[in-house]
Design a protein around this motif. Sequence first.
Motif, PDB file in Angstrom:
ATOM      1  N   GLU A 115      33.165  31.722  30.624  1.00  0.00           N
ATOM      2  CA  GLU A 115      32.922  31.662  32.070  1.00  0.00           C
ATOM      3  C   GLU A 115      32.897  30.216  32.552  1.00  0.00           C
ATOM      4  OE1 GLU A 115      31.947  33.822  34.654  1.00  0.00           O
ATOM      5  OE2 GLU A 115      32.018  35.746  33.582  1.00  0.00           O
ATOM      6  N   HIS A 116      33.646  29.924  33.623  1.00  0.00           N
ATOM      7  CA  HIS A 116      33.491  28.693  34.394  1.00  0.00           C
ATOM      8  C   HIS A 116      34.079  28.936  35.771  1.00  0.00           C
ATOM      9  CE1 HIS A 116      37.723  27.940  33.122  1.00  0.00           C
ATOM     10  NE2 HIS A 116      37.800  27.349  34.308  1.00  0.00           N
ATOM     11  N   GLN A 117      33.777  28.058  36.729  1.00  0.00           N
ATOM     12  CA  GLN A 117      34.334  28.190  38.066  1.00  0.00           C
ATOM     13  C   GLN A 117      34.206  26.864  38.803  1.00  0.00           C
ATOM     14  OE1 GLN A 117      31.384  30.967  40.143  1.00  0.00           O
ATOM     15  NE2 GLN A 117      31.372  29.161  41.483  1.00  0.00           N
ATOM     16  N   ASP A 118      35.062  26.678  39.842  1.00  0.00           N
ATOM     17  CA  ASP A 118      34.903  25.558  40.755  1.00  0.00           C
ATOM     18  C   ASP A 118      33.591  25.703  41.522  1.00  0.00           C
ATOM     19  OD1 ASP A 118      37.318  24.526  40.004  1.00  0.00           O
ATOM     20  OD2 ASP A 118      38.366  24.991  41.875  1.00  0.00           O
ATOM     21  N   ALA A 119      32.983  24.567  41.833  1.00  0.00           N
ATOM     22  CA  ALA A 119      31.757  24.584  42.628  1.00  0.00           C
ATOM     23  C   ALA A 119      32.082  24.906  44.080  1.00  0.00           C
ATOM     24  CB  ALA A 119      31.042  23.241  42.535  1.00  0.00           C
ATOM     25  N   MET A 120      31.190  25.613  44.723  1.00  0.00           N
ATOM     26  CA  MET A 120      31.348  25.921  46.138  1.00  0.00           C
ATOM     27  C   MET A 120      31.152  24.655  46.961  1.00  0.00           C
ATOM     28  SD  MET A 120      29.124  28.701  48.280  1.00  0.00           S
ATOM     29  CE  MET A 120      29.285  28.917  50.060  1.00  0.00           C
ATOM     30  N   PRO A 121      32.019  24.380  47.945  1.00  0.00           N
ATOM     31  CA  PRO A 121      31.818  23.195  48.787  1.00  0.00           C
ATOM     32  C   PRO A 121      30.569  23.330  49.648  1.00  0.00           C
ATOM     33  CG  PRO A 121      33.596  24.556  49.645  1.00  0.00           C
ATOM     34  CD  PRO A 121      33.218  25.145  48.325  1.00  0.00           C
ATOM     35  N   ILE A 230      46.642  37.683  45.358  1.00  0.00           N
ATOM     36  CA  ILE A 230      45.194  37.604  45.187  1.00  0.00           C
ATOM     37  C   ILE A 230      44.871  37.748  43.705  1.00  0.00           C
ATOM     38  CG2 ILE A 230      42.933  38.537  45.825  1.00  0.00           C
ATOM     39  CD1 ILE A 230      44.236  39.893  48.214  1.00  0.00           C
ATOM     40  N   TRP A 231      44.003  36.858  43.207  1.00  0.00           N
ATOM     41  CA  TRP A 231      43.405  37.011  41.882  1.00  0.00           C
ATOM     42  C   TRP A 231      41.927  37.336  42.084  1.00  0.00           C
ATOM     43  CZ3 TRP A 231      46.809  33.111  43.151  1.00  0.00           C
ATOM     44  CH2 TRP A 231      48.004  33.058  42.428  1.00  0.00           C
ATOM     45  N   PHE A 232      41.486  38.457  41.544  1.00  0.00           N
ATOM     46  CA  PHE A 232      40.094  38.881  41.663  1.00  0.00           C
ATOM     47  C   PHE A 232      39.336  38.431  40.408  1.00  0.00           C
ATOM     48  CE2 PHE A 232      42.704  41.953  43.988  1.00  0.00           C
ATOM     49  CZ  PHE A 232      42.102  41.935  45.235  1.00  0.00           C
ATOM     50  N   HIS A 233      38.337  37.583  40.588  1.00  0.00           N
ATOM     51  CA  HIS A 233      37.625  37.006  39.445  1.00  0.00           C
ATOM     52  C   HIS A 233      36.343  37.754  39.088  1.00  0.00           C
ATOM     53  CE1 HIS A 233      40.445  33.849  40.139  1.00  0.00           C
ATOM     54  NE2 HIS A 233      39.814  33.348  41.186  1.00  0.00           N
ATOM     55  N   ARG A 234      35.565  38.117  40.116  1.00  0.00           N
ATOM     56  CA  ARG A 234      34.249  38.719  39.886  1.00  0.00           C
ATOM     57  C   ARG A 234      33.992  39.777  40.958  1.00  0.00           C
ATOM     58  NH1 ARG A 234      34.332  33.361  38.890  1.00  0.00           N
ATOM     59  NH2 ARG A 234      33.531  32.669  36.859  1.00  0.00           N
ATOM     60  N   PRO A 235      33.185  40.787  40.637  1.00  0.00           N
ATOM     61  CA  PRO A 235      32.889  41.830  41.638  1.00  0.00           C
ATOM     62  C   PRO A 235      32.095  41.251  42.817  1.00  0.00           C
ATOM     63  CG  PRO A 235      32.311  42.565  39.418  1.00  0.00           C
ATOM     64  CD  PRO A 235      32.582  41.092  39.327  1.00  0.00           C
ATOM     65  N   PHE A 236      32.287  41.831  44.003  1.00  0.00           N
ATOM     66  CA  PHE A 236      31.530  41.440  45.189  1.00  0.00           C
ATOM     67  C   PHE A 236      31.699  42.519  46.243  1.00  0.00           C
ATOM     68  CE2 PHE A 236      35.802  40.068  45.895  1.00  0.00           C
ATOM     69  CZ  PHE A 236      36.017  40.093  47.264  1.00  0.00           C
ATOM     70  N   ARG A 237      30.902  42.432  47.291  1.00  0.00           N
ATOM     71  CA  ARG A 237      30.946  43.395  48.384  1.00  0.00           C
ATOM     72  C   ARG A 237      31.677  42.785  49.583  1.00  0.00           C
ATOM     73  NH1 ARG A 237      27.561  47.864  48.102  1.00  0.00           N
ATOM     74  NH2 ARG A 237      27.738  48.063  50.374  1.00  0.00           N
ATOM     75  N   ALA A 238      32.488  43.607  50.239  1.00  0.00           N
ATOM     76  CA  ALA A 238      33.235  43.129  51.407  1.00  0.00           C
ATOM     77  C   ALA A 238      32.364  43.042  52.646  1.00  0.00           C
ATOM     78  CB  ALA A 238      34.431  44.044  51.677  1.00  0.00           C
ATOM     79  N   ASP A 239      31.181  43.704  52.636  1.00  0.00           N
ATOM     80  CA  ASP A 239      30.322  43.695  53.823  1.00  0.00           C
ATOM     81  C   ASP A 239      29.235  42.626  53.745  1.00  0.00           C
ATOM     82  OD1 ASP A 239      28.957  44.926  51.782  1.00  0.00           O
ATOM     83  OD2 ASP A 239      28.253  46.628  52.973  1.00  0.00           O
ATOM     84  N   GLY A 267      27.240  31.223  46.038  1.00  0.00           N
ATOM     85  CA  GLY A 267      28.067  30.245  45.340  1.00  0.00           C
ATOM     86  C   GLY A 267      28.978  30.778  44.261  1.00  0.00           C
ATOM     87  N   ARG A 268      29.094  32.095  44.100  1.00  0.00           N
ATOM     88  CA  ARG A 268      29.994  32.641  43.081  1.00  0.00           C
ATOM     89  C   ARG A 268      31.439  32.643  43.594  1.00  0.00           C
ATOM     90  NH1 ARG A 268      29.636  37.836  41.995  1.00  0.00           N
ATOM     91  NH2 ARG A 268      28.560  38.298  43.946  1.00  0.00           N
ATOM     92  N   LEU A 269      32.357  32.138  42.781  1.00  0.00           N
ATOM     93  CA  LEU A 269      33.783  32.191  43.108  1.00  0.00           C
ATOM     94  C   LEU A 269      34.295  33.573  42.702  1.00  0.00           C
ATOM     95  CD1 LEU A 269      36.401  30.764  44.026  1.00  0.00           C
ATOM     96  CD2 LEU A 269      36.699  29.992  41.668  1.00  0.00           C
TER      97      LEU A 269
END
Length: 283
Positions: A115-121, A230-239, A267-269
């Motif tokens: 696991e790694h990711q870019d930091a959120m601006p 689109i590349w989907f990296h991690r689960p999330f909610r659209a709402d 902050g999750r990408l």
Amino acid sequence: MTSVEELVALLDLEDIDADLFRGAQPRSPRPRVYGGQVAAQALVAATRTAGEGFAVHSLHSYFLLPGDYSVPIVYDVERIRDGRSFLTRRVVARQHGRPIYFQTVNFQLPEEGWEHQDAMPEVGGPDDGVDMADLMRRSGTAEADALAEEWSAIDVRHLGTTRRGLAPHPEHPSRAQLWLRVRDGLATDDPVIHLGLFTYASDISLLGAALAAHDTTPARTMMASLDHTIWFHRPFRADEWWLYDQWSPSASGGRGLSLGRVYTQDGRLVATVAQEGLIRPVR
């Protein structure tokens, strides 16, 4: 799309044969179908043919012809690969007997890995943004009212662009940032619905990042999406609010390329989006 319920209903495709689906159309005064709608419906069609437990991890697509709101869209799914860990589907969207859109979708069985990711601006929150519909009206966008109605189920708060509100960036000369979410919350936890709604919203404003460095507006530019990935990296909610951090690495030959990183508020990408499109001055 005057309500979230109508937008969710748009993703409820009709099964008309094996791996063949039909998508309904919303009421719209616009002359061509919004690209995010076609991409979202095609993704749902592909997902209907995937095995249990498989989750979409990427989609790659091309817009071929403008869609027609007066007739439904038929989605023909081809099963390209059925592996133990990965599946691949190819979707052709057709109207009037002609292909208008191609999409290739890849699925994977979830597994553990590095696991790694870019930091959120560092950005202001959604309350610091400007409503997208108001911004389009002030800029003189000809279809502002029609787009505001079509996107009314999506809450969009614009934070700024390179020429309007964002600090200069030494590596990215053309940037835009905004917050998005589906309004009013969703009554379902179905990941297919959340990914479909995200895909629908991901086409909003992305190509505009290619104009951010230039003295022009969408009202003075002929714009059309050519491809969308689109590349989907991690689960999330659209709402729930997600930051769309956009930049354009290149524009030339009447085309612009835009990239976008998608972050949740914590902050999750969760996704990366790319789009190339026509950006031609209106003559």
